[in-house]
Design a protein around this motif. Structure first.
Motif, PDB file in Angstrom:
ATOM      1  N   ALA A  17       0.831  -1.209   0.000  1.00  0.00           N
ATOM      2  CA  ALA A  17       0.000   0.000   0.000  1.00  0.00           C
ATOM      3  C   ALA A  17       0.870   1.265   0.000  1.00  0.00           C
ATOM      4  O   ALA A  17       0.572   2.231  -0.709  1.00  0.00           O
ATOM      5  CB  ALA A  17      -0.922   0.008   1.210  1.00  0.00           C
ATOM      6  N   ALA A  18       1.951   1.244   0.768  1.00  0.00           N
ATOM      7  CA  ALA A  18       2.847   2.404   0.808  1.00  0.00           C
ATOM      8  C   ALA A  18       3.530   2.596  -0.536  1.00  0.00           C
ATOM      9  O   ALA A  18       3.674   3.730  -1.028  1.00  0.00           O
ATOM     10  CB  ALA A  18       3.884   2.236   1.908  1.00  0.00           C
ATOM     11  N   LYS A  19       3.938   1.481  -1.159  1.00  0.00           N
ATOM     12  CA  LYS A  19       4.569   1.579  -2.482  1.00  0.00           C
ATOM     13  C   LYS A  19       3.578   2.098  -3.515  1.00  0.00           C
ATOM     14  O   LYS A  19       3.929   2.923  -4.363  1.00  0.00           O
ATOM     15  CB  LYS A  19       5.104   0.213  -2.903  1.00  0.00           C
TER      16      LYS A  19
ATOM     17  N   ALA B 242       3.846   5.496  -5.746  1.00  0.00           N
ATOM     18  CA  ALA B 242       3.745   5.465  -7.204  1.00  0.00           C
ATOM     19  C   ALA B 242       2.638   6.383  -7.683  1.00  0.00           C
ATOM     20  O   ALA B 242       2.773   7.067  -8.711  1.00  0.00           O
ATOM     21  CB  ALA B 242       3.490   4.039  -7.679  1.00  0.00           C
ATOM     22  N   LEU B 243       1.529   6.435  -6.957  1.00  0.00           N
ATOM     23  CA  LEU B 243       0.422   7.321  -7.315  1.00  0.00           C
ATOM     24  C   LEU B 243       0.845   8.782  -7.246  1.00  0.00           C
ATOM     25  O   LEU B 243       0.538   9.576  -8.145  1.00  0.00           O
ATOM     26  CB  LEU B 243      -0.763   7.070  -6.388  1.00  0.00           C
ATOM     27  N   ALA B 244       1.571   9.141  -6.195  1.00  0.00           N
ATOM     28  CA  ALA B 244       2.058  10.521  -6.060  1.00  0.00           C
ATOM     29  C   ALA B 244       2.998  10.868  -7.209  1.00  0.00           C
ATOM     30  O   ALA B 244       2.939  11.974  -7.766  1.00  0.00           O
ATOM     31  CB  ALA B 244       2.761  10.700  -4.716  1.00  0.00           C
TER      32      ALA B 244
ATOM     33  N   GLU C 145       2.447  13.791 -10.168  1.00  0.00           N
ATOM     34  CA  GLU C 145       3.432  14.823 -10.511  1.00  0.00           C
ATOM     35  C   GLU C 145       3.712  14.822 -12.014  1.00  0.00           C
ATOM     36  O   GLU C 145       3.783  15.884 -12.644  1.00  0.00           O
ATOM     37  CB  GLU C 145       4.730  14.586  -9.747  1.00  0.00           C
ATOM     38  N   LYS C 146       3.847  13.636 -12.610  1.00  0.00           N
ATOM     39  CA  LYS C 146       4.109  13.545 -14.045  1.00  0.00           C
ATOM     40  C   LYS C 146       2.932  14.106 -14.836  1.00  0.00           C
ATOM     41  O   LYS C 146       3.125  14.849 -15.817  1.00  0.00           O
ATOM     42  CB  LYS C 146       4.361  12.090 -14.457  1.00  0.00           C
ATOM     43  N   LEU C 147       1.708  13.760 -14.422  1.00  0.00           N
ATOM     44  CA  LEU C 147       0.521  14.274 -15.115  1.00  0.00           C
ATOM     45  C   LEU C 147       0.433  15.791 -15.011  1.00  0.00           C
ATOM     46  O   LEU C 147       0.034  16.464 -15.962  1.00  0.00           O
ATOM     47  CB  LEU C 147      -0.751  13.630 -14.552  1.00  0.00           C
ATOM     48  N   LYS C 148       0.804  16.337 -13.873  1.00  0.00           N
ATOM     49  CA  LYS C 148       0.786  17.788 -13.692  1.00  0.00           C
ATOM     50  C   LYS C 148       1.783  18.449 -14.653  1.00  0.00           C
ATOM     51  O   LYS C 148       1.463  19.465 -15.284  1.00  0.00           O
ATOM     52  CB  LYS C 148       1.149  18.121 -12.240  1.00  0.00           C
ATOM     53  N   ARG C 149       2.971  17.859 -14.783  1.00  0.00           N
ATOM     54  CA  ARG C 149       3.962  18.411 -15.720  1.00  0.00           C
ATOM     55  C   ARG C 149       3.465  18.332 -17.158  1.00  0.00           C
ATOM     56  O   ARG C 149       3.628  19.274 -17.934  1.00  0.00           O
ATOM     57  CB  ARG C 149       5.294  17.680 -15.581  1.00  0.00           C
TER      58      ARG C 149
END
Length: 110
Positions: A60-62, A66-68, A72-76
């Motif tokens: 779950a932490a991984k 990965a979601l975060a 970030e990539k989608l925002k860029r």
């Protein structure tokens, strides 16, 4: 009745030793019994507890990490798309102006 000077000196030394011992005992803190020490749990931070039980490396932490990263990539990508869109609108406006200007000129005026 006179006290022997050696005896008086010996009594004074014993009294001084007793006073020093009393001061030492007064300065010491009381020790907790072994049962009191076992009752009180050690204070730990949530990070220490998670690390001890392996929750930091959980799936779950991984997945959360990965979601975060994907966000970030989608925002860029979104920022780049907006910049490309505004640049293309500027280019289209400039092309329209140039077309109007060229339409009003004759071929020999170029």
């Amino acid at each position: 009745m006179e006290v022997c000077p050696l005896l008086a000196l010996r009594i004074r030394l014993v009294i001084q030793k007793l006073k020093r011992a009393a001061l030492r005992l007064k300065g010491k803190k009381k020790r907790k019994s072994s049962t009191e020490q076992r009752i009180q749990p050690a204070r730990r931070t949530p990070k220490e507890i998670k690390r001890e039980y392996g929750f930091e490396d959980s799936p779950a932490a991984k997945a959360r990490a990965a979601l975060a990263e994907r966000q970030e990539k989608l925002k860029r990508v979104e920022d780049k798309a907006q910049a490309l869109h505004s640049n293309s609108e500027n280019f289209a406006a400039t092309a329209r102006e140039l077309e109007k200007m060229m339409a009003s000129r004759k071929w020999w005026q170029v």
